[in-house]
Design a protein around this motif. Sequence first.
Motif, PDB file in Angstrom:
ATOM      1  N   PRO A   1       0.225  -0.668   0.172  1.00 23.20           N
ATOM      2  CA  PRO A   1      -0.128   0.228  -0.356  1.00 23.20           C
ATOM      3  C   PRO A   1       0.954   1.511   0.337  1.00 23.20           C
ATOM      4  O   PRO A   1       2.047   1.296  -0.073  1.00 23.20           O
ATOM      5  N   GLY A   2       0.472   2.052  -0.291  1.00 19.16           N
ATOM      6  CA  GLY A   2       0.700   3.288  -0.254  1.00 19.16           C
ATOM      7  C   GLY A   2       0.492   5.081  -1.079  1.00 19.16           C
ATOM      8  O   GLY A   2      -1.153   4.163  -1.891  1.00 19.16           O
ATOM      9  N   LYS A   3       0.655   6.133  -0.326  1.00 16.99           N
ATOM     10  CA  LYS A   3       0.265   7.023  -1.505  1.00 16.99           C
ATOM     11  C   LYS A   3       0.643   7.698  -2.865  1.00 16.99           C
ATOM     12  O   LYS A   3       1.799   6.824  -3.139  1.00 16.99           O
ATOM     13  N   ALA A   4       0.263   8.086  -3.953  1.00 16.04           N
ATOM     14  CA  ALA A   4       0.688   8.710  -5.559  1.00 16.04           C
ATOM     15  C   ALA A   4       0.070   9.776  -5.512  1.00 16.04           C
ATOM     16  O   ALA A   4      -1.065  10.341  -5.222  1.00 16.04           O
ATOM     17  N   SER A   5       1.454  10.199  -6.806  1.00  9.70           N
ATOM     18  CA  SER A   5       1.170  11.807  -7.142  1.00  9.70           C
ATOM     19  C   SER A   5       0.273  11.454  -8.579  1.00  9.70           C
ATOM     20  O   SER A   5       0.347  10.305  -8.983  1.00  9.70           O
ATOM     21  N   TRP A   6      -0.671  12.222  -8.655  1.00  8.07           N
ATOM     22  CA  TRP A   6      -1.085  11.735  -9.574  1.00  8.07           C
ATOM     23  C   TRP A   6      -1.208  13.579 -10.738  1.00  8.07           C
ATOM     24  O   TRP A   6      -1.944  14.151 -10.054  1.00  8.07           O
ATOM     25  N   SER A   7      -1.378  13.390 -11.791  1.00  4.65           N
ATOM     26  CA  SER A   7      -1.135  14.876 -12.011  1.00  4.65           C
ATOM     27  C   SER A   7      -2.185  15.033 -13.176  1.00  4.65           C
ATOM     28  O   SER A   7      -3.139  16.346 -13.072  1.00  4.65           O
ATOM     29  N   TRP A   8      -2.684  14.083 -13.472  1.00  2.89           N
ATOM     30  CA  TRP A   8      -4.799  14.320 -14.429  1.00  2.89           C
ATOM     31  C   TRP A   8      -5.940  15.192 -13.531  1.00  2.89           C
ATOM     32  O   TRP A   8      -6.870  15.856 -13.880  1.00  2.89           O
ATOM     33  N   ILE A   9      -6.155  14.663 -11.777  1.00  2.00           N
ATOM     34  CA  ILE A   9      -6.855  15.287 -11.212  1.00  2.00           C
ATOM     35  C   ILE A   9      -6.456  16.943 -11.231  1.00  2.00           C
ATOM     36  O   ILE A   9      -7.496  16.848 -10.921  1.00  2.00           O
ATOM     37  N   MET A  10      -5.825  17.430 -11.383  1.00  2.00           N
ATOM     38  CA  MET A  10      -5.694  19.530 -11.300  1.00  2.00           C
ATOM     39  C   MET A  10      -5.198  18.921 -12.366  1.00  2.00           C
ATOM     40  O   MET A  10      -6.013  20.781 -13.393  1.00  2.00           O
ATOM     41  N   SER A  11      -4.304  18.974 -13.795  1.00  2.00           N
ATOM     42  CA  SER A  11      -3.912  19.199 -14.984  1.00  2.00           C
ATOM     43  C   SER A  11      -4.849  18.662 -16.076  1.00  2.00           C
ATOM     44  O   SER A  11      -4.726  18.998 -16.969  1.00  2.00           O
ATOM     45  N   LYS A  12      -5.406  17.479 -15.498  1.00  2.00           N
ATOM     46  CA  LYS A  12      -5.985  16.959 -17.240  1.00  2.00           C
ATOM     47  C   LYS A  12      -5.622  16.483 -18.004  1.00  2.00           C
ATOM     48  O   LYS A  12      -4.203  15.763 -18.282  1.00  2.00           O
ATOM     49  N   ASP A  13      -6.218  15.779 -19.002  1.00  2.00           N
ATOM     50  CA  ASP A  13      -5.789  14.780 -20.707  1.00  2.00           C
ATOM     51  C   ASP A  13      -4.292  16.011 -20.685  1.00  2.00           C
ATOM     52  O   ASP A  13      -3.230  15.294 -21.604  1.00  2.00           O
ATOM     53  N   ASP A  14      -3.765  16.796 -20.681  1.00  2.00           N
ATOM     54  CA  ASP A  14      -2.513  17.679 -21.386  1.00  2.00           C
ATOM     55  C   ASP A  14      -1.160  17.749 -20.172  1.00  2.00           C
ATOM     56  O   ASP A  14      -0.519  18.073 -21.416  1.00  2.00           O
ATOM     57  N   SER A  15      -1.853  17.400 -19.365  1.00  3.07           N
ATOM     58  CA  SER A  15      -0.449  16.867 -18.383  1.00  3.07           C
ATOM     59  C   SER A  15       0.423  15.576 -19.058  1.00  3.07           C
ATOM     60  O   SER A  15       1.131  14.971 -18.100  1.00  3.07           O
ATOM     61  N   ILE A  16      -0.385  14.327 -19.456  1.00  6.18           N
ATOM     62  CA  ILE A  16       0.344  13.015 -20.104  1.00  6.18           C
ATOM     63  C   ILE A  16       1.160  13.382 -21.043  1.00  6.18           C
ATOM     64  O   ILE A  16       1.002  13.026 -21.808  1.00  6.18           O
ATOM     65  N   VAL A  17       2.332  14.312 -20.462  1.00  5.91           N
ATOM     66  CA  VAL A  17       3.664  13.725 -21.832  1.00  5.91           C
ATOM     67  C   VAL A  17       4.519  13.858 -20.466  1.00  5.91           C
ATOM     68  O   VAL A  17       4.691  13.457 -18.591  1.00  5.91           O
ATOM     69  N   TYR A  18       5.728  12.938 -21.202  1.00 12.87           N
ATOM     70  CA  TYR A  18       7.324  12.978 -20.877  1.00 12.87           C
ATOM     71  C   TYR A  18       7.522  13.873 -19.621  1.00 12.87           C
ATOM     72  O   TYR A  18       7.632  13.496 -18.308  1.00 12.87           O
TER      73      TYR A  18
ATOM     74  N   ILE B   1      -3.874   1.966  -2.683  1.00 15.55           N
ATOM     75  CA  ILE B   1      -2.989   3.884  -2.838  1.00 15.55           C
ATOM     76  C   ILE B   1      -3.958   4.558  -2.860  1.00 15.55           C
ATOM     77  O   ILE B   1      -5.075   4.832  -3.361  1.00 15.55           O
ATOM     78  N   GLN B   2      -4.169   5.709  -1.834  1.00 11.98           N
ATOM     79  CA  GLN B   2      -4.166   6.931  -1.757  1.00 11.98           C
ATOM     80  C   GLN B   2      -3.696   8.234  -2.739  1.00 11.98           C
ATOM     81  O   GLN B   2      -3.030   8.220  -2.301  1.00 11.98           O
ATOM     82  N   HIS B   3      -4.619   8.128  -4.312  1.00 11.02           N
ATOM     83  CA  HIS B   3      -4.012   8.856  -4.725  1.00 11.02           C
ATOM     84  C   HIS B   3      -4.021  10.577  -4.084  1.00 11.02           C
ATOM     85  O   HIS B   3      -5.742  10.954  -4.297  1.00 11.02           O
ATOM     86  N   ILE B   4      -3.216  11.423  -4.439  1.00  2.00           N
ATOM     87  CA  ILE B   4      -3.734  12.494  -3.771  1.00  2.00           C
ATOM     88  C   ILE B   4      -3.874  13.599  -4.941  1.00  2.00           C
ATOM     89  O   ILE B   4      -2.967  14.398  -5.544  1.00  2.00           O
ATOM     90  N   ALA B   5      -4.985  14.351  -4.537  1.00  5.41           N
ATOM     91  CA  ALA B   5      -5.618  15.445  -5.040  1.00  5.41           C
ATOM     92  C   ALA B   5      -5.120  17.185  -5.444  1.00  5.41           C
ATOM     93  O   ALA B   5      -5.467  17.664  -4.572  1.00  5.41           O
ATOM     94  N   GLU B   6      -3.471  16.900  -5.216  1.00  6.78           N
ATOM     95  CA  GLU B   6      -2.786  17.768  -4.653  1.00  6.78           C
ATOM     96  C   GLU B   6      -1.180  18.293  -5.384  1.00  6.78           C
ATOM     97  O   GLU B   6      -0.592  16.783  -6.428  1.00  6.78           O
ATOM     98  N   SER B   7      -1.064  19.496  -6.699  1.00  8.48           N
ATOM     99  CA  SER B   7      -0.213  19.072  -7.765  1.00  8.48           C
ATOM    100  C   SER B   7       1.228  19.784  -6.932  1.00  8.48           C
ATOM    101  O   SER B   7       1.232  20.061  -5.735  1.00  8.48           O
ATOM    102  N   PRO B   8       2.196  19.320  -7.463  1.00 11.39           N
ATOM    103  CA  PRO B   8       3.971  20.193  -6.840  1.00 11.39           C
ATOM    104  C   PRO B   8       3.602  21.287  -6.306  1.00 11.39           C
ATOM    105  O   PRO B   8       4.066  22.071  -5.025  1.00 11.39           O
ATOM    106  N   ASP B   9       2.997  22.674  -7.322  1.00 12.46           N
ATOM    107  CA  ASP B   9       3.543  23.929  -6.755  1.00 12.46           C
ATOM    108  C   ASP B   9       1.805  23.799  -5.717  1.00 12.46           C
ATOM    109  O   ASP B   9       2.493  25.574  -4.547  1.00 12.46           O
TER     110      ASP B   9
END
Length: 648
Positions: A305-322, A532-540
Amino acid sequence: MQHNYLYRTLVSIRLRLTSIVILLATIASNAQSSGISSPDNKISVVVQTSDGKITWQVSHNNRLVIRPSLLGLATTEGPAGPWRFDSSSAVTAVSENYELFTGKKSQISYKANRRTFYYSDASGKPLHIIYQVSNDGIGFRYFVPAHDTVRVFDEQTTFNFDTATRAFLQPMQAAKTGFESTNPAYEENYRQNIPVTSASPTGWAYPALFKQKEDIWILISEAGLDGKYCATRLKNEQQSPAFKIAFPDPREIMEIDGLLPRSAGSLFSPWRVITIGSLKNIMESTLGTDLSPASVLSDHRFVEPGKASWSWIMSKDDSIVYSEQKRYIDFAANMKWKYCLIDANWDKNIGYDRIRELAAYAGTKKVGLLLWYNSAGSWNTVKMTPKDKLLTPQSRREEFTLLKGMGIKGIKVDFFGGDGRSVIQYYIDILNDAAEAGLLVNFHGATLPRGWSRTYPHLLTTEAVKGFEMITFNQRDADNEANHATMLPYTRNVFDPMDFTPTNLYKIQSHVQRKTTGAFELATSIIYLSGIQHIAESPDGMSQVPLFVKQCMQQLPDRWDEVRFMEGYPGKYIVIARRAGKKWYIAGINGENVPRKVQIDLSAFKSGKATCIKDGRTKLDFTAETLSPASPATVEMQAAGGFVIALE
């Protein structure tokens, strides 16, 4: 004359007595009842057969809580029964100990009394009804012994309540509605404290919560669902307090004749799970996993078990880049989280080769990558990719082997849209093949997992909830977040891990304005249970919060050992304590638009230090204070506010 009269009178009395004896014997032959009680004798079940019908009823502390209700299965297209009672087994004790990776407790001990009731229909076909009654509730299921194919066309099970009962229920979504016609996905708001006679044309989702007088609560769900049975729901008629087990919409299938229960031999139904008692009993119960089959895994080492960062929740489809995914890998590493989820269209926007590079880079940071997949199939018109990779055993195993070789830790599979037997089998096929490959699984746009987290411990979470993504889409759901969030711990998240994707600590990066406080959001990471707890926060966003909040998020445990329900009420508020090792966390959230004070006896936790993070001056501010661990503490939550207390 007098002698003859007396003789005729005696004969008449004898004939009447004989008739009464015959009548009583007839009643005895037509009505049979027996029962079973919990080990502490507080819960009792009476099962009765009369006029070819099987009924059951339940008492709690000698008070009737489920009124006489029907039992039975129709294994032909005609009506079931009439049923004849044949016999019942002796009452035997059940005792099991097991480990859970995703729940309110890590080590669980289940004890119950078990009894089987044996019936047959007019043609002699047998039906067994198995009851297990524990101190926190009841489980029962059907067994149809057979050598040939068994088909079930209807289940007669009902739950009949007193009309004064109140209900907290989620309407089932209509099949083939919603985004790309992918419903049902269990993403409706709960209707709260409604009359038990209220009805929904589509039925009601599990878990279904009911309240009776004298603070007796009843939670109904199901567990032990396999690919031979469809998932079910509850349905009642308008103005009726009797809830019947109902099968899915005929469109909720993957294949022709893929809706109803069917087995090549003997058939077990899922367990019907009824948790009974105070709200504290409901909230601390593990009955939904107690009744599920044991783990299929011989090696659990990859289940972390663990926590996860997840770009989509804040930035949506455009964030799925390298570049952005690399940034979110760094974010996870900085937060000491185990995972980073890369969402839809990664195969097109990044590609397999560069995903392999990202996985290697993440490995150097001690972060595991999770990848999104489209469930695909004829039921699903979603265009996002990868799709069609998991549909057949061969392509699925090839894909899983490839992922494992790339260093990928798990998959998120989305948009299933159905509860028919064939769809349930598809879930199980994915789980079995993922287990063989050593991959973690997260189901989205999915059915309620119904205790699968015990049987398949690598199923670390499942959506099946109106989650935080909906809050990012529209203001109406953001306005309702506090109320909705305080319903979920009492219903959806009672037994099964829930991927709500909580804890937006700063701002939503859209036109939507969050109405909850930052402390409320922080508390949800403890209140909600997810492997897995996907956290709804961005680095910013994380850079905007105080250091003590960031440190709290870095130090939060990934699994829990113990739970104590402190106080609360569905849709209004909740205060709950969870232990990991020697450290306790107490979290509270307020679902109402007025402040609420709660008093907590910290001395009950026998800790040496107590630190509280609570609401600040504005919804984006936090306050930290040290509390006396040996004294009662009074904490005030703002409207839509919350708090977290760490004790060590």
